[in-house]
Design a protein around this motif. Structure first.
Motif, PDB file in Angstrom:
ATOM      1  N   VAL A   1     -73.239  51.348  27.293  1.00 26.86           N
ATOM      2  CA  VAL A   1     -74.289  50.508  27.855  1.00 26.86           C
ATOM      3  C   VAL A   1     -75.246  51.445  28.577  1.00 26.86           C
TER       4      VAL A   1
ATOM      5  N   LEU B   1     -80.153  48.100  30.914  1.00 20.54           N
ATOM      6  CA  LEU B   1     -79.757  47.421  32.141  1.00 20.54           C
ATOM      7  C   LEU B   1     -80.276  48.235  33.310  1.00 20.54           C
TER       8      LEU B   1
ATOM      9  N   PHE C   1     -75.476  36.832  31.994  1.00 21.85           N
ATOM     10  CA  PHE C   1     -74.393  37.624  31.422  1.00 21.85           C
ATOM     11  C   PHE C   1     -73.314  36.704  30.890  1.00 21.85           C
TER      12      PHE C   1
ATOM     13  N   HIS D   1     -80.388  40.066  24.598  1.00 18.72           N
ATOM     14  CA  HIS D   1     -79.332  40.964  25.081  1.00 18.72           C
ATOM     15  C   HIS D   1     -78.593  40.297  26.233  1.00 18.72           C
TER      16      HIS D   1
ATOM     17  N   PRO E   1     -75.480  41.273  28.974  1.00 17.46           N
ATOM     18  CA  PRO E   1     -74.421  42.136  29.493  1.00 17.46           C
ATOM     19  C   PRO E   1     -73.109  41.357  29.521  1.00 17.46           C
TER      20      PRO E   1
ATOM     21  N   MET F   1     -72.300  45.294  26.374  1.00 21.07           N
ATOM     22  CA  MET F   1     -73.526  44.525  26.153  1.00 21.07           C
ATOM     23  C   MET F   1     -73.521  44.058  24.711  1.00 21.07           C
TER      24      MET F   1
ATOM     25  N   SER G   1     -75.932  42.222  21.700  1.00 18.72           N
ATOM     26  CA  SER G   1     -77.307  41.898  21.314  1.00 18.72           C
ATOM     27  C   SER G   1     -77.270  40.805  20.257  1.00 18.72           C
TER      28      SER G   1
END
Length: 147
Positions: free
Chosen positions: A16, A41, A83, A104, A106, A116, A118
Motif C-alpha cells: 500500500v 493513502l 474503508f 479505491h 483501504p 487496499m 481497487s
C-alpha cells in the motif's frame, strides 16, 4: 462471494503506497506514475488522514488553475476515507464503491492498515468467479468430470 482477505492475498504486489500530507501533489503524481497506481493513502504518524487520487488531481488542481508543484497533498486529498475490513465480501465493496463513486478502498482490521482494494481488483475477482461457474456448468451439462 469472495472475502476481501482472499483478494488481498491474490494480489501480486500487496504494497500500500502512502504519502505525507505535507508532500507536494507533484511528488504524489510522480509516485503514482512510477508505481502504476491511481491513488495514494495519505498518512501521518501511521494514521490514515486522507486519500489522493487521480480524480482529486483533475478536479482540485487542474480544473481550479492550481499547480501540482505548489499545492500540498493535504489541500487536494479526499477526507474522510471510506474503508472496509478483510472479512467483508467483494459484493459489499462493489456496493460501497458504486454508491460513493470511489475506486479505491483501504482495508483496515483492528485499526491497522492491511491492504487496499481497487475496482480493478474486484472486477478481476468477479471475472474469475464467473469463469469458474461457467466451467462448472459446462462440465455438468456435458457430463465431463470436474477439476
Amino acid at each position: 462471494m469472495t472475502l476481501v482477505a482472499k483478494i488481498l492475498h491474490s494480489k501480486p504486489d500487496p504494497t500500500v503506497h502512502t504519502i505525507a500530507p505535507t508532500a507536494s501533489v507533484f511528488d504524489a503524481l510522480k509516485r503514482m506514475a512510477e508505481k502504476g497506481i491511481g491513488a495514494l493513502l495519505v498518512t501521518e504518524h501511521d494514521a490514515i488522514v486522507g486519500i489522493l487520487t487521480e480524480r482529486d488531481y483533475s478536479r482540485k488542481i487542474a480544473l481550479m488553475g492550481r499547480t501540482s508543484a505548489a499545492t500540498l497533498v493535504r489541500d487536494a486529498m479526499t477526507t474522510p476515507v471510506m474503508f472496509v475490513r478483510s472479512s467483508q465480501t467483494s459484493e459489499q465493496c462493489m456496493q460501497l464503491m458504486t454508491a460513493n463513486r470511489v475506486r479505491h478502498l483501504p482495508v483496515v482490521d483492528d485499526g491497522k492498515l492491511v491492504g487496499m482494494v481497487s475496482i480493478g481488483d474486484l472486477v478481476k475477482n468477479i471475472i474469475s468467479e464467473q469463469k469458474f461457474i461457467i466451467e462448472q456448468l459446462e462440465n455438468y451439462i456435458t457430463g465431463a468430470p470436474g477439476p
